[in-house]
Motif scaffolding. Structure first.
Motif: not given
Length: 232
Positions: A64-68
Motif C-alpha cells: 500500500t505504501v509503495e503503491a501510494l
C-alpha cells in the motif's frame, strides 16, 4: 477512501526524495489494525484487487505504501497497486508477488536490493528454492517453485557501520532460514530521535497494529536482515 488517498498524497507531495515520501505516507497508518489474510484469491478462487486502507498485514502494508508513493492521484492508486502487487500488473493469483524478493526480481524494477551495499562485506548469500518446503511440499499451492539467491546481513553482524548505511524509507525483510521462504516478516526503516526504527504491522498479541519499534531490539533472536531501496 478517495478523500483519504488524496489527503495522504497531498501531504507527502512536499517530499521529493523517495525515502522521505515513503516515511511520510507510512506515518498515516500508525496505529492501524493488523489484519491477516485480507487479499482475495487462490488456486480455486478468482483473484480480486484489494486496496483497503484500514488494516494491513506486514506485506500489504508495504504494498500500500509503495503503491501510494507511485500514485499521482486517487484514481491512479488502484492502477499502481496492480503494478506493485502483480507481475505485469495482471491481477491473478499466479501473478501475485507472494515473496518479498519478487519485488526486486523483475528487470527494470523501481526497487533495488541494496543488502550487500548496507552489509559492506558482512552479508551472506543463500541459494533458495522459494515455495518448496524441506520435504518437497509447497508453501503455496498453484505457485511455481523459483530458484533464487537471497542475500541477507546476519543480525549478529549488524553494528553501527551497517545501521548508518540504512536510509529512512528502506523496505526491509527479516530473513527466514526455513526452506522455501525468503523472509518471515517485513517493514520499513524510519528514524526517531537518532534511533533506527522498524515501522511494521505487528501481529504480536496485545499489539496487533502498525507501530514503530527499535530495529536492533526487534532483530534480537532473528537470523538477519534484507534491505531494498527505491532508486527513483
Amino acid at each position: 477512501q478517495t478523500s483519504l488517498v488524496e489527503s495522504i498524497l497531498q501531504q507527502s507531495a512536499v517530499s521529493k526524495v523517495p525515502g522521505a515520501r515513503i516515511t511520510s505516507i507510512s506515518s498515516h497508518f500508525l496505529g492501524a489494525t493488523y489484519v491477516a489474510n485480507s487479499l482475495i484469491g487462490g488456486p480455486a478462487e478468482a483473484e480480486r484487487l484489494v486496496t483497503r486502507l484500514d488494516g494491513f498485514d506486514c506485506f500489504t502494508f508495504l504494498d500500500t505504501v509503495e503503491a501510494l508513493r507511485r500514485s499521482t492521484d486517487a484514481a491512479d492508486f488502484p492502477v499502481q497497486m496492480m503494478q506493485v502487487r502483480y507481475r505485469d500488473g495482471m491481477v491473478a493469483y499466479e501473478n501475485r508477488r507472494h515473496f518479498f524478493s519478487d519485488w526486486v526480481s523483475d528487470p527494470g524494477s523501481l526497487v533495488m536490493d541494496v543488502t550487500a551495499i548496507v552489509g559492506q562485506g558482512r552479508e551472506r548469500h543463500v541459494r533458495k528454492r522459494l515455495n518448496a518446503k524441506q520435504a518437497g511440499a509447497l508453501w503455496l499451492d498453484g505457485i511455481d517453485v523459483v530458484p533464487r539467491i537471497i542475500t541477507y546481513i546476519p543480525a549478529s553482524e549488524l553494528d553501527a557501520k551497517q545501521l548508518d548505511a540504512l536510509e529512512p524509507g528502506d523496505y526491509v525483510g527479516v530473513y527466514s532460514p526455513l526452506a522455501g521462504l525468503d523472509v518471515s516478516h517485513t517493514g520499513l526503516i524510519v528514524e526517531a530521535d537518532g534511533d533506527i526504527m522498524l515501522r511494521h504491522a505487528s501481529s504480536r498479541g496485545g499489539v496487533e497494529r502498525i507501530i514503530d519499534e527499535e530495529l536492533v531490539t526487534y532483530l534480537r533472536g532473528t537470523t538477519g536482515l534484507i534491505v531494498y531501496r527505491v532508486m527513483q
